[in-house]
Design a protein around this motif. Sequence first.
Motif, PDB file in Angstrom:
ATOM      1  N   THR A 180       0.746  -1.252   0.231  1.00  0.00           N
ATOM      2  CA  THR A 180      -0.056   0.125   0.039  1.00  0.00           C
ATOM      3  C   THR A 180       0.825   1.265   0.031  1.00  0.00           C
ATOM      4  N   LEU A 181       2.155   0.911   0.192  1.00  0.00           N
ATOM      5  CA  LEU A 181       3.018   2.287   0.408  1.00  0.00           C
ATOM      6  C   LEU A 181       2.798   3.464  -0.870  1.00  0.00           C
ATOM      7  N   ARG A 182       3.063   2.778  -2.042  1.00  0.00           N
ATOM      8  CA  ARG A 182       2.944   3.544  -3.467  1.00  0.00           C
ATOM      9  C   ARG A 182       1.630   4.350  -3.415  1.00  0.00           C
ATOM     10  N   ARG A 183       0.507   4.142  -2.815  1.00  0.00           N
ATOM     11  CA  ARG A 183      -0.524   4.919  -2.832  1.00  0.00           C
ATOM     12  C   ARG A 183      -0.525   5.958  -1.571  1.00  0.00           C
ATOM     13  N   HIS A 184       0.389   5.815  -0.902  1.00  0.00           N
ATOM     14  CA  HIS A 184       0.556   6.675   0.329  1.00  0.00           C
ATOM     15  C   HIS A 184       1.597   7.604   0.331  1.00  0.00           C
ATOM     16  N   ILE A 185       1.925   7.911  -0.911  1.00  0.00           N
ATOM     17  CA  ILE A 185       2.941   8.876  -1.089  1.00  0.00           C
ATOM     18  C   ILE A 185       2.380  10.440  -1.833  1.00  0.00           C
ATOM     19  N   TRP A 186       2.749  11.197  -0.968  1.00  0.00           N
ATOM     20  CA  TRP A 186       2.119  12.542  -1.323  1.00  0.00           C
ATOM     21  C   TRP A 186       3.326  13.370  -1.855  1.00  0.00           C
ATOM     22  N   TRP A 187       2.932  14.357  -2.679  1.00  0.00           N
ATOM     23  CA  TRP A 187       4.105  15.814  -2.984  1.00  0.00           C
ATOM     24  C   TRP A 187       3.332  16.687  -2.625  1.00  0.00           C
ATOM     25  N   GLY A 188       4.331  17.642  -2.027  1.00  0.00           N
ATOM     26  CA  GLY A 188       3.980  18.888  -1.530  1.00  0.00           C
ATOM     27  C   GLY A 188       4.383  20.077  -2.363  1.00  0.00           C
ATOM     28  N   ALA A 189       3.022  20.540  -2.981  1.00  0.00           N
ATOM     29  CA  ALA A 189       3.408  21.351  -4.186  1.00  0.00           C
ATOM     30  C   ALA A 189       2.926  22.691  -3.622  1.00  0.00           C
ATOM     31  N   GLY A 190       4.094  23.400  -4.243  1.00  0.00           N
ATOM     32  CA  GLY A 190       3.845  24.971  -4.073  1.00  0.00           C
ATOM     33  C   GLY A 190       3.367  25.847  -5.147  1.00  0.00           C
ATOM     34  N   SER A 191       3.141  25.206  -6.436  1.00  0.00           N
ATOM     35  CA  SER A 191       2.678  25.831  -7.647  1.00  0.00           C
ATOM     36  C   SER A 191       1.790  25.098  -8.533  1.00  0.00           C
ATOM     37  N   HIS A 192       1.123  25.505  -9.555  1.00  0.00           N
ATOM     38  CA  HIS A 192       0.372  24.836 -10.362  1.00  0.00           C
ATOM     39  C   HIS A 192       0.944  23.890 -11.108  1.00  0.00           C
ATOM     40  N   ALA A 193       2.235  24.136 -11.531  1.00  0.00           N
ATOM     41  CA  ALA A 193       3.024  23.272 -12.444  1.00  0.00           C
ATOM     42  C   ALA A 193       3.645  21.978 -11.617  1.00  0.00           C
ATOM     43  N   THR A 194       3.858  22.250 -10.483  1.00  0.00           N
ATOM     44  CA  THR A 194       4.505  21.044  -9.368  1.00  0.00           C
ATOM     45  C   THR A 194       3.238  20.185  -9.340  1.00  0.00           C
ATOM     46  N   ALA A 195       2.112  20.672  -9.053  1.00  0.00           N
ATOM     47  CA  ALA A 195       0.821  19.942  -8.756  1.00  0.00           C
ATOM     48  C   ALA A 195       0.499  18.933  -9.756  1.00  0.00           C
ATOM     49  N   GLU A 196       0.638  19.615 -11.112  1.00  0.00           N
ATOM     50  CA  GLU A 196       0.249  18.839 -12.191  1.00  0.00           C
ATOM     51  C   GLU A 196       1.378  17.690 -12.653  1.00  0.00           C
ATOM     52  N   GLN A 197       2.603  18.166 -12.218  1.00  0.00           N
ATOM     53  CA  GLN A 197       3.661  16.912 -12.205  1.00  0.00           C
ATOM     54  C   GLN A 197       3.335  16.005 -11.327  1.00  0.00           C
ATOM     55  N   ALA A 198       3.027  16.323 -10.230  1.00  0.00           N
ATOM     56  CA  ALA A 198       2.687  15.213  -9.054  1.00  0.00           C
ATOM     57  C   ALA A 198       1.320  14.295  -9.607  1.00  0.00           C
ATOM     58  N   ALA A 199       0.562  14.895 -10.501  1.00  0.00           N
ATOM     59  CA  ALA A 199      -0.708  14.190 -11.026  1.00  0.00           C
ATOM     60  C   ALA A 199       0.031  13.196 -12.130  1.00  0.00           C
ATOM     61  N   HIS A 200       0.708  13.452 -12.877  1.00  0.00           N
ATOM     62  CA  HIS A 200       1.528  12.777 -14.015  1.00  0.00           C
ATOM     63  C   HIS A 200       2.513  11.747 -13.039  1.00  0.00           C
ATOM     64  N   ASP A 201       2.844  12.093 -12.050  1.00  0.00           N
ATOM     65  CA  ASP A 201       3.661  11.218 -11.337  1.00  0.00           C
ATOM     66  C   ASP A 201       2.948   9.910 -10.531  1.00  0.00           C
ATOM     67  N   GLY A 202       1.734  10.247 -10.207  1.00  0.00           N
ATOM     68  CA  GLY A 202       0.726   9.118  -9.803  1.00  0.00           C
ATOM     69  C   GLY A 202       0.916   9.227  -8.242  1.00  0.00           C
ATOM     70  N   ALA A 232      -7.330  17.239 -13.205  1.00  0.00           N
ATOM     71  CA  ALA A 232      -7.406  17.038 -14.842  1.00  0.00           C
ATOM     72  C   ALA A 232      -6.352  16.422 -15.320  1.00  0.00           C
ATOM     73  N   ALA A 233      -5.027  16.772 -14.678  1.00  0.00           N
ATOM     74  CA  ALA A 233      -4.025  16.156 -15.210  1.00  0.00           C
ATOM     75  C   ALA A 233      -3.947  14.701 -14.713  1.00  0.00           C
ATOM     76  N   TRP A 234      -4.501  14.254 -13.528  1.00  0.00           N
ATOM     77  CA  TRP A 234      -4.427  12.779 -13.008  1.00  0.00           C
ATOM     78  C   TRP A 234      -5.356  11.935 -14.045  1.00  0.00           C
ATOM     79  N   LYS A 235      -6.703  12.687 -14.318  1.00  0.00           N
ATOM     80  CA  LYS A 235      -7.506  11.902 -15.262  1.00  0.00           C
ATOM     81  C   LYS A 235      -6.917  11.669 -16.676  1.00  0.00           C
ATOM     82  N   GLU A 236      -6.093  12.766 -16.998  1.00  0.00           N
ATOM     83  CA  GLU A 236      -5.428  12.594 -18.388  1.00  0.00           C
ATOM     84  C   GLU A 236      -4.269  11.590 -18.238  1.00  0.00           C
ATOM     85  N   ALA A 237      -3.783  11.501 -16.913  1.00  0.00           N
ATOM     86  CA  ALA A 237      -2.611  10.535 -17.133  1.00  0.00           C
ATOM     87  C   ALA A 237      -3.119   8.861 -16.912  1.00  0.00           C
TER      88      ALA A 237
END
Length: 353
Positions: A180-202, A232-237
């Motif tokens: 279950t660890l993989r689904r328990h990893i979070w990215w701390g995003a300080g911008s729109h771009a890093t949030a979108e990257q987090a979505a693509h990274d899963g 939106a980026a998550w859905k796209e990924a």
Amino acid sequence: MKYFGYLSFGHHAIGHQSGPDAGESLTQAVELARRADAIGVNGAYFRVHHFAPQHSSPMSLLGAVAGATENLEVGTGVIDMRYENPLHLAEEAATLDLVSRGRVALGVSRGSPEPARRGWEAFGYTAEAPDGRDMARQKFLRLLAAADGEAMAVSDTLENQYPQMYHPGVGLPVFPQSPTLRRHIWWGAGSHATAEQAAHDGVNLMSSTLVSEADGSSLGDLQAEQIERYRAAWKEAGHPWTPRVSVSRSVFPIVTGRDRELFGTLASGDQVGSLGEGVPVTFGGTYAAEPDKLVEQLRADAAVMSADTLMLTIPNPMGVEVNASILENFARHVAGELGWRPGAPDTDLTGLE
């Protein structure tokens, strides 16, 4: 908002300063977690800073908190990857996830500015970018690969010691592995771009206590846009599961005379400033009001209502009693009006997209 927890920066006194020292701060962190778990609070999260009188290496503390509680999610908000060995972190996080029965929320990021100049170099790491973002990115991807069970090394000629497991040249993952660890990893995003990257990274999204956008909009509106872009980026990924999203706020319910004395003058609006990197950022203000007003104010905060998890930043130097009172007042008088579900959070929140 479906879940709420608290975010502690772990401030402690040094030298002749007043307040709890490092040992007292850690002991109080465990005791507050026990109290929070009894209240039904969903999570306890700890900020990580190096070369500062705050929490630094959190896994021992998270283990103690997990051992002292039954349902509380234990996590970080966030670990600075510039200071980490990603394989060691993967081993520790998997161990904690297994011991806690999947109650880990491992928040990581590039990290915010630290007191030390290029402090990660003192830990033995180097980077090309002045802020270390290139190294943090490489380590993060390696952490994800390790959590996914990918080979991180190749076996040596040890078949005589482990004949059933290893043959020379076989790829070896790190151990233990938590499913279950993989689904328990979070990215701390300080911008729109890093949030979108987090979505693509899963990975799940921890929207920071600030954002590096400053166009005059409120923090809530800026973060709501960030969350919208993330989903939106998550859905796209096309990832096959539904992620979680958290935001952090300073919230002080005023229920008693003591609450008014301690927090009655703290209410403030958002501010625009800088973290010293030449980029304007929007900082969140402080909510401090009677419960009915807080409900109204938080309902008007677009990011709070869009996220599934709200982290209350707590003044940990004020001790267990004060902070437990903040959490209990929020749980009893505010959270239910915002859609709160007490107890252990669900890993997969369907229907949020």
